[in-house]
Design a protein around this motif. Sequence first.
Motif, mmCIF file in Angstrom:
data_model
loop_
_atom_site.group_PDB
_atom_site.id
_atom_site.type_symbol
_atom_site.label_atom_id
_atom_site.label_comp_id
_atom_site.label_asym_id
_atom_site.label_seq_id
_atom_site.Cartn_x
_atom_site.Cartn_y
_atom_site.Cartn_z
ATOM 1 N N GLY A 130 45.464 30.677 33.008
ATOM 2 C CA GLY A 130 46.237 29.655 33.714
ATOM 3 C C GLY A 130 46.873 30.165 34.990
ATOM 4 O O GLY A 130 47.825 29.557 35.501
ATOM 5 N N ILE A 131 46.358 31.249 35.527
ATOM 6 C CA ILE A 131 46.974 31.934 36.666
ATOM 7 C C ILE A 131 46.987 31.049 37.907
ATOM 8 O O ILE A 131 45.953 30.528 38.328
ATOM 9 C CB ILE A 131 46.236 33.255 36.947
ATOM 10 N N GLU A 132 48.165 30.897 38.477
ATOM 11 C CA GLU A 132 48.342 30.137 39.709
ATOM 12 C C GLU A 132 48.622 31.039 40.900
ATOM 13 O O GLU A 132 48.579 30.584 42.043
ATOM 14 C CB GLU A 132 49.494 29.136 39.538
ATOM 15 N N GLN A 133 48.912 32.309 40.616
ATOM 16 C CA GLN A 133 49.215 33.239 41.699
ATOM 17 C C GLN A 133 48.810 34.652 41.306
ATOM 18 O O GLN A 133 49.116 35.120 40.209
ATOM 19 C CB GLN A 133 50.712 33.208 42.032
ATOM 20 N N LEU A 134 48.092 35.317 42.200
ATOM 21 C CA LEU A 134 47.762 36.728 42.022
ATOM 22 C C LEU A 134 48.788 37.552 42.789
ATOM 23 O O LEU A 134 48.983 37.352 43.989
ATOM 24 C CB LEU A 134 46.358 37.033 42.550
ATOM 25 N N HIS A 135 49.433 38.469 42.093
ATOM 26 C CA HIS A 135 50.464 39.284 42.721
ATOM 27 C C HIS A 135 49.830 40.281 43.688
ATOM 28 O O HIS A 135 48.692 40.724 43.507
ATOM 29 C CB HIS A 135 51.271 40.026 41.646
ATOM 30 N N SER A 136 50.565 40.634 44.714
ATOM 31 C CA SER A 136 50.055 41.580 45.714
ATOM 32 C C SER A 136 49.771 42.950 45.121
ATOM 33 O O SER A 136 49.033 43.744 45.708
ATOM 34 C CB SER A 136 51.055 41.711 46.861
ATOM 35 N N SER A 137 50.322 43.235 43.938
ATOM 36 C CA SER A 137 50.110 44.543 43.308
ATOM 37 C C SER A 137 48.655 44.770 42.917
ATOM 38 O O SER A 137 48.268 45.899 42.610
ATOM 39 C CB SER A 137 50.997 44.681 42.064
ATOM 40 N N ILE A 138 47.831 43.709 42.947
ATOM 41 C CA ILE A 138 46.420 43.890 42.604
ATOM 42 C C ILE A 138 45.746 44.864 43.563
ATOM 43 O O ILE A 138 44.782 45.541 43.219
ATOM 44 C CB ILE A 138 45.680 42.531 42.611
ATOM 45 N N GLY A 139 46.287 44.977 44.760
ATOM 46 C CA GLY A 139 45.725 45.903 45.742
ATOM 47 C C GLY A 139 45.908 47.359 45.378
ATOM 48 O O GLY A 139 45.281 48.234 45.988
ATOM 49 N N LEU A 140 46.753 47.650 44.372
ATOM 50 C CA LEU A 140 46.985 49.034 43.954
ATOM 51 C C LEU A 140 45.857 49.568 43.079
ATOM 52 O O LEU A 140 45.752 50.778 42.885
ATOM 53 C CB LEU A 140 48.313 49.134 43.194
ATOM 54 N N SER A 141 45.031 48.666 42.540
ATOM 55 C CA SER A 141 43.931 49.092 41.658
ATOM 56 C C SER A 141 42.728 49.470 42.512
ATOM 57 O O SER A 141 41.706 48.783 42.549
ATOM 58 C CB SER A 141 43.578 47.969 40.675
ATOM 59 N N SER A 142 42.837 50.585 43.183
ATOM 60 C CA SER A 142 41.839 50.972 44.189
ATOM 61 C C SER A 142 40.487 51.342 43.596
ATOM 62 O O SER A 142 39.495 51.417 44.329
ATOM 63 C CB SER A 142 42.375 52.147 45.019
ATOM 64 N N ASN A 143 40.423 51.579 42.271
ATOM 65 C CA ASN A 143 39.153 51.935 41.632
ATOM 66 C C ASN A 143 38.467 50.742 40.975
ATOM 67 O O ASN A 143 37.450 50.910 40.299
ATOM 68 C CB ASN A 143 39.381 53.022 40.580
ATOM 69 N N LEU A 144 39.021 49.543 41.172
ATOM 70 C CA LEU A 144 38.471 48.350 40.530
ATOM 71 C C LEU A 144 37.054 48.078 41.030
ATOM 72 O O LEU A 144 36.798 48.038 42.231
ATOM 73 C CB LEU A 144 39.361 47.142 40.828
ATOM 74 N N ARG A 145 36.131 47.870 40.070
ATOM 75 C CA ARG A 145 34.731 47.608 40.413
ATOM 76 C C ARG A 145 34.295 46.196 40.027
ATOM 77 O O ARG A 145 33.352 45.662 40.595
ATOM 78 C CB ARG A 145 33.820 48.634 39.720
ATOM 79 N N TYR A 146 34.972 45.590 39.049
ATOM 80 C CA TYR A 146 34.589 44.255 38.570
ATOM 81 C C TYR A 146 35.823 43.372 38.529
ATOM 82 O O TYR A 146 36.843 43.734 37.943
ATOM 83 C CB TYR A 146 33.968 44.359 37.174
ATOM 84 N N LEU A 147 35.733 42.177 39.153
ATOM 85 C CA LEU A 147 36.860 41.244 39.175
ATOM 86 C C LEU A 147 36.330 39.829 38.987
ATOM 87 O O LEU A 147 35.518 39.341 39.776
ATOM 88 C CB LEU A 147 37.614 41.354 40.503
ATOM 89 N N ASN A 148 36.791 39.164 37.922
ATOM 90 C CA ASN A 148 36.366 37.796 37.621
ATOM 91 C C ASN A 148 37.566 36.861 37.740
ATOM 92 O O ASN A 148 38.522 36.959 36.966
ATOM 93 C CB ASN A 148 35.774 37.716 36.212
ATOM 94 N N LEU A 149 37.501 35.944 38.709
ATOM 95 C CA LEU A 149 38.575 34.984 38.953
ATOM 96 C C LEU A 149 38.106 33.558 38.677
ATOM 97 O O LEU A 149 38.672 32.604 39.206
ATOM 98 C CB LEU A 149 39.058 35.098 40.404
ATOM 99 N N GLU A 150 37.093 33.392 37.845
ATOM 100 C CA GLU A 150 36.517 32.071 37.598
ATOM 101 C C GLU A 150 37.503 31.155 36.882
ATOM 102 O O GLU A 150 38.155 31.546 35.918
ATOM 103 C CB GLU A 150 35.239 32.204 36.760
ATOM 104 N N GLY A 151 37.600 29.919 37.376
ATOM 105 C CA GLY A 151 38.389 28.899 36.704
ATOM 106 C C GLY A 151 39.890 29.024 36.871
ATOM 107 O O GLY A 151 40.640 28.378 36.129
ATOM 108 N N LEU A 152 40.359 29.816 37.832
ATOM 109 C CA LEU A 152 41.802 29.961 38.034
ATOM 110 C C LEU A 152 42.352 28.796 38.856
ATOM 111 O O LEU A 152 41.613 28.072 39.521
ATOM 112 C CB LEU A 152 42.119 31.289 38.720
#
Length: 584
Positions: A130-152
């Motif tokens: 039910g996410i309505e907002q992604l926090h700016s802290s997501i940018g700290l995960s510099s090793n992230l390879r897979y991100l699924n934002l479907e249906g947000l």
Amino acid sequence: MELFPSSPKKYDVFVSYKGGDTQINFINNLNSALTQAGIKIYIDSALTEAANISGWYTRSNKNQSQVIEKMVGDVLEMLELRFPKELKSKDLSEKHFRSLKKVSVEGCTSLKEFALSSDKMESLELKNAGIEQLHSSIGLSSNLRYLNLEGLRFQNVPNELSSLTSLAELRISDCKELVLEKQKLQALFDGLRSLRLLHLKDCSNLLELPENISVLSKLCELRLDGSGVETLPESIKHLSLLEILSLENCLNLRQLPELPTTIKELTAANCKSLVTVPTLKTLATMMTGREKFVSFENCTKLDGSSLCRIAEGAELSSMNAAFQNVFVRSKGASGASCHNYNFVKVCSPGSRVPEQFTYRSRESSFKVKIPSHSNILGMVLSVLISPSEGIKNHGARIFCQCYDADGRKVGYATRWFHEATKDLKGDHVFVWYDALHFDSIVKSLEEQEIIFEFFVANELGERDVLNVLPKECGVRLIFDSELHNLLRNLELDFESKWELGLRLGSELGLEMGSELRLELESQQHRPISMATERFYFNEDESDGLYNEEHVHQSERKGIHNIKMFSVEDMIVSMTSSNATRIKY
């Protein structure tokens, strides 16, 4: 006898259980045995002392925040929360883990904001939360390879997303409220240069892609199905690794630019506004070990010249596939792998089987005489199908089976595609080249005459359910003598054409003459504008040449006597409904 032999290794065990009786009987005995063996055991309240917890998974709705508070941020590697309805944003508010690699909060509909990050995070699954907002802290995960934002339900992508320089897969779909402006995407693309897969599906507010999409040099798959794009940037042709481009249900898409030669799957079904398609000869360039699938199903507004380009692209791709398969058979004389073979499947609106097909018939079954003393490299098949209630209700699969004069089957049946066709809007032409089908016929061929039977079955492969026959069928034989013509038409530089010709000539016992070399060299130096530009004139007037915009304006005014010609060896006669190619 010891229950557990002593060992120099250190073990840590976390025991989860239910019921007081379990603790009094089994758990106490297990604790004693493990302790005697030198294994440290953690039960309930000892959770915060755990030093090597590798993962936590729950479907429970109880005490989510209390359990998360007990987690040790330095050691947790996997966190998976499936459908916990009571999980709140405060439970994951601005928490940073050092060892967390994988997080999934799929289906957590009560979670409105996500602010969890990790130094080692590689996978983040937020699908249908039910996410309505992604926090700016997501940018700290510099090793992230897979991100699924479907249906947000979020409206904006944080700028910090461009900091995910290791991201290889980004999936965004069915985000109805998300606004993806061109400037925002430009900044994202500049940072996400490691992307190999990009999905921007069912994002109706996505209207345009930036020209700097070409910086995504590693991109292999791009899906824009259901988006609001009207055109694609010209720079997309520079994506040298792009293999899959899906534009299904892009209702506002009006034209396509030149596409990369590496494309092996192009789906533009139900693009109701699509008018102009560029040359698809470029898709025939790279064929080794590939299946070319091209669908313009229900693109009913395609103009006549675009339909000609699709037919020409299908023919050239099939020719090159058949010639390239010579190398496959040569390498695998003891059993060529079907995974290395080249296949071609193309679908587009149309009223006739393409004129390139030597054998055409309104009958669903007809004879084809194989010329004697000829070296056949392949067979291309085509059918014209009209929509019907039976096809709409049961789906349609298109088959071809060959027989000899006595009615015995020759080879196996081949089909256009493994999925059934259902909701056709008007007549459609289906073209396909099946290397394995051709091989099965050649191995069984004892006569110079073959009967080709085309038929339409339902989704289960049953022939008698639909009672549908093709309106027209066609067969096009490919001979080794067409090598020179293939080289003339491939979109390759002179050196690549000549090298390919020498290799194929060696395999087929054909000579490459000096005249052909001079001709191919002259093609190399021909000005691009003269080779590709198309000109128009009005038969009823003598006021000079038209460009394509003038043609569209004239057709809107009811003027249809517009002729098109190019420096290429053809003239296309354009009318409001179709186009006919005339050689001169």
